[in-house]
Design a protein around this motif. Structure first.
Motif, PDB file in Angstrom:
ATOM      1  N   ASN A 209       0.852  -1.191   0.000  1.00 48.12           N
ATOM      2  CA  ASN A 209       0.000   0.000   0.000  1.00 48.12           C
ATOM      3  C   ASN A 209       0.886   1.239   0.000  1.00 48.12           C
ATOM      4  N   LEU A 226      -4.855   6.695   1.494  1.00 49.07           N
ATOM      5  CA  LEU A 226      -4.470   5.625   0.584  1.00 49.07           C
ATOM      6  C   LEU A 226      -4.426   6.161  -0.837  1.00 49.07           C
ATOM      7  N   LEU A 229      -2.432   0.696  -4.269  1.00 51.20           N
ATOM      8  CA  LEU A 229      -2.292  -0.631  -3.673  1.00 51.20           C
ATOM      9  C   LEU A 229      -2.210  -1.660  -4.780  1.00 51.20           C
ATOM     10  N   ALA A 233      -2.207  -6.799  -1.878  1.00 53.87           N
ATOM     11  CA  ALA A 233      -2.722  -6.062  -0.723  1.00 53.87           C
ATOM     12  C   ALA A 233      -4.231  -6.218  -0.610  1.00 53.87           C
ATOM     13  N   GLU A 234      -4.938  -6.180  -1.766  1.00 53.74           N
ATOM     14  CA  GLU A 234      -6.387  -6.379  -1.734  1.00 53.74           C
ATOM     15  C   GLU A 234      -6.734  -7.724  -1.112  1.00 53.74           C
ATOM     16  N   ALA A 244      -9.228   4.076  -2.399  1.00 50.09           N
ATOM     17  CA  ALA A 244      -8.197   5.101  -2.566  1.00 50.09           C
ATOM     18  C   ALA A 244      -8.755   6.454  -2.120  1.00 50.09           C
TER      19      ALA A 244
END
Length: 836
Positions: A209, A226, A229, A233-234, A244
């Motif tokens: 991230n 954010l 990513l 990461a998801e 985001a």
């Protein structure tokens, strides 16, 4: 033109900052994989579970792609390339060492040298990785500074050029058009760099991230938005690209309570990277987080380390279970106390003794916390408090004490309190241990009473006991003097030593060979040793030496005779040889010695004569005492007849009966002492294969009157092992004692049933004799008393306390053993183990 160049330099600076950050993340991945492999190998060595070996293989499989990626990322840096080559070789050797230790652990524990080499490799690998990271961190610092510098200079350049363009707008229209086209190209390059960065992020197996720090955010010290990513990461933390722009504290509320948000703020303010591990509640997974600053952005990489954490937890659980098993299964009272005498921990035996239970505190893990000091518990005397105070000052205290339990029962304990100290000498806690010696104290008291009664009624036997004790002391002194002379002789006579190749060819003789044989070591190497050994011992010695070479087993206890050059006589020697192995277990050398035992054999003959003299004395004393006893019995008979013909006091008959009983006990004692001495002779009886069915039938014929009188039944099951290798006379004595005891100590409420069975158990033949008699409540102390000389546990039946002692002595002299299991009012089972 200057604007175009500055824009390009700014884009390049940002790209190199991102590039350096990716290199640092990849290096961290390699180090983490090596740590995971090390942890998996330790878990496999401790538990042997296959899941640890699978984790080791996974780490080994993931490492090469990471190293290849690092190669491509540092292709422009020759210094880092050379360090990466060294790192790759170190990782390869370290993984090979882990494989070797894991493969060898199932056969035997890894050698200490191998484990130390593995640790040294890991330390060297970490040091090299630290240098790589330090170099990349230095690059990152320079590139961040360069990016900041270009970011500040670019607006000034653009402002100056704008002012200049206003003055010469007519002349520079075409240059303005060219600058716009260059700006579009710069923006396209920026987009390309972003695409390249996104490709790196998409290819990373770890979740990454990218947050933008806003010091004036909604949280104290600032918050993070954010911005970017990757797919990993998801999957790891459960957020998507639609998140985001949201605050970190909103996406991950736990960063506030756990303090991780403050840690990330510290990274941005100091520039120091952060690495930590935590349990991610939403997905029930363990994550390893690496965070680093890049200008105003925070790069956060997530790696799922749940498997490694679970492995570590299984190892800790396995170790805890071993500790609890040993701690709670011991029959000793064990408690851990602090300096105030309060419980830190205690085993179940101690809790039962003190009358405590788990519900006393209601706490499962530290259920003893909150209890009063141990010396305030009912029945605990102040002596324990004094011992605890001494132990807190570093002393170990041991004493016997009489305690009164909560149920009123008095118990003798052998207590000890000692401090357990840390590395710096500080006292961590106190270890209190107690052994219940009540039975031993009671047995000692009973024994003292028996001794007093025996001394009062049998003065003659006491005199004989003193005479025998004197003879035993003399024999012991002779043995000690013989051992001393033998030790001095061994110290004065050096051994003859030699070495050999693995194939048996002698390679070295020491100087003692030359002095003994009169031939130089070189001549012995050329001519061999066969000319100097007794002809009768040559063939057995060659056969034993050849067998040792073929099997690799040590050559021990080989006795033979060697000719001494000085006297021409053959002297007995004890030959021993042991193989030396390399790290792979292959024999590289044999080392042997010849020890002169000629004097030892002469001493042994002397001891045999002393033993024979002692045995002759016992037999003579027994024979000489039987005649006076017979005379006393005759006189008692005559006195009884005289008293029957004339009036006598009423107590005279009672006194005569007591005198007759004393004479009978005296006669039995002399007979038992003779039988015990005979045990030493029975030890030398020949070992033969014995038909158990015929022997049991012979013994049952002798016991037929007892079987008929008690209606006793005998069941025999020896199909599993119909024969036993033992001395015929000794085995008959053992079986007779056990069968007669089964009938003697029968339960009056049921018909005696005796089961005899025999079977094989490894290297032993096991003969079991099981009855349904009175049975016993056997504690360890009572079990020792059961086999003790002149010891009895049932006094209502006539007996001497010698039979089971002789059975145990016969079994131990033959290299076997006897075990007993008994239950009160149910019966008793004796198991005899005969080496085959």
């Amino acid at each position: 033109m200057l604007s175009y160049q500055s824009s390009g330099q700014l884009v390049d600076s940002q790209r190199w900052v991102s590039h350096t950050q990716v290199v640092l993340l990849r290096l961290e991945n390699v180090i983490s994989l090596v740590k995971d492999a090390e942890t998996a190998q330790r878990g496999y060595l401790l538990t042997g579970e296959g899941v640890f070996l699978a984790s080791l293989r996974t780490a080994q499989r993931k490492t090469p792609p990471e190293l290849r990626t690092l190669d491509s990322l540092t292709a422009d840096n020759p210094t880092q390339q050379r360090r990466l080559d060294t790192l790759r070789a170190l990782v390869g050797r370290h993984y090979a060492r882990l494989d070797s230790n894991a493969a060898g652990s199932r056969r035997q524990a890894p050698a200490v040298a191998s484990l130390m080499q593995a640790k040294a490799q890991l330390d060297q690998l970490r040091g090299l990785a630290s240098r790589l990271q330090a170099a990349e961190q230095a690059l990152l610092t320079r590139r961040e500074a360069q990016a900041v510098r270009f970011g500040r200079v670019l607006p000034l350049f653009i402002l100056g050029l704008t002012a200049l363009s206003l003055l010469i707008v007519g002349c520079t229209n075409w240059r303005l058009h060219h600058s716009r086209r260059a700006a579009r190209q710069a923006r396209r390059r920026i987009v390309d760099q972003q695409v390249t960065l996104q490709a790196f992020l998409d290819a990373s197996p770890d979740g990454i991230n990218v947050f933008e720090w806003e010091p004036a955010g909604g949280q104290a010290g600032g918050d993070f938005r954010l911005r970017l990513l990757n797919p990993a990461a998801e999957k790891t933390v459960g957020i998507t690209a639609h998140d985001a722009g949201r605050w970190m504290s909103e996406l991950f509320p736990s960063v506030l309570a756990s303090g991780r948000l403050a840690s990330y703020q510290h990274v941005m303010t100091t520039g120091e990277p952060l690495e930590l591990e935590f349990f991610f509640e939403p997905h029930q997974r363990w994550l390893r987080v690496t965070a680093a600053r890049a200008h105003r952005f925070l790069f956060v990489a997530f790696a799922d380390v749940t498997a490694r954490k679970q492995q570590e937890q299984r190892v800790l659980y396995y170790q805890q279970r071993k500790y609890e098993a040993v701690f709670n299964q011991t029959t000793q009272l064990v408690a851990l106390l602090d300096g105030e005498g309060r419980f830190l921990d205690a085993n179940q035996t101690a809790l039962d003794f003190a009358g405590l239970a788990a519900q006393d505190t209601g706490r499962a893990l530290r259920r003893y916390a909150g209890l009063p000091p141990i010396w305030t518990l009912p029945g605990v005397v102040p002596r324990l408090r004094q011992a605890i105070r001494q132990a807190t000052r570093g002393h170990t205290v041991r004493y016997d004490t009489l305690l009164r339990q909560t149920n009123g029962q008095e118990v003798h304990l052998d207590m000890s309190v000692k401090p357990v100290q840390g590395e710096n000498g500080e006292t961590l806690f106190l270890l209190a241990e107690g052994n219940n010696i009540t039975e031993r104290k009671r047995a000692e008291s009973d024994l003292q009473a028996s001794y007093k009664q025996l001394a009062a009624t049998t003065a003659d036997l006491h005199a004989l006991s003193q005479t025998l004790e004197l003879r035993v002391q003399q024999r012991t002194q002779l043995l000690e003097e013989s051992r001393a002379r033998f030790a001095q002789l061994l110290e004065a006579i050096p051994n003859m030593a030699w070495t050999s190749r693995p194939d048996g060819v002698i390679t070295y003789y020491n100087r003692q060979w030359a002095e003994y044989t009169g031939v130089s070591a070189e001549a012995l190497l050329q001519g061999g040793w066969q000319d100097y050994i007794h002809p009768d011992d040559l063939a057995p010695t060659e056969a034993a030496w050849w067998q040792a070479i073929q099997t690799g087993e040590p050559l021990a206890e080989l006795r033979n005779r060697w000719k001494e050059a000085a006297t021409g006589d053959y002297r007995w020697h004890l030959v021993r040889a042991v193989p030396l192995h390399d790290h792979d277990g292959a024999i590289v050398l044999w080392v042997g010695s010849n020890t002169d035992i000629h004097a030892q054999q002469l001493q042994q003959q002397h001891l045999e004569r002393v033993n024979q003299d002692l045995d002759n004395f016992i037999y003579t004393a027994s024979h000489d005492l039987k005649t006076p006893i017979s005379n006393i019995e005759g006189l008692l008979t005559m006195l009884r007849k005289e008293l029957q013909q004339a009036p006598a006091p009423a107590s005279a008959s009672l006194v005569l009966d007591m005198m007759q009983q004393s004479v009978n006990r005296f006669r039995r004692t002399i007979g038992h002492m003779t039988d015990i001495v005979k045990l030493e002779k029975y030890y030398e009886l020949p070992i033969v294969s014995i038909d158990l069915a015929a022997l049991i039938e012979e013994v049952s014929d002798d016991l037929r009157p007892q079987l008929a009188a008690t209606n006793g039944q005998l069941e025999i099951d020896i199909a599993g092992k119909p024969t036993v290798n033992f001395a015929q006379k000794n085995l008959r004595s053992v079986v007779f004692n056990l069968l007669s005891n089964a009938l003697k100590y029968r339960h009056l409420g049921r018909v005696p049933l005796v089961r005899v069975r025999c079977y094989e158990a490894g290297a032993y033949a096991v003969l079991q004799v099981q009855d349904n008699g009175l049975g016993l409540h056997l504690t360890p102390a009572r079990q020792r008393k059961l086999f003790g000389l002149f010891q009895r546990l049932h006094d209502h039946v006539e007996g001497s306390g010698v039979g089971l002692y002789m059975v145990k002595k016969i079994m131990e002299n033959a290299g076997g053993r006897i075990e007993v299991e008994s239950q009160l009012d149910v019966g008793t089972t004796f198991s005899l183990y005969f080496p085959q």
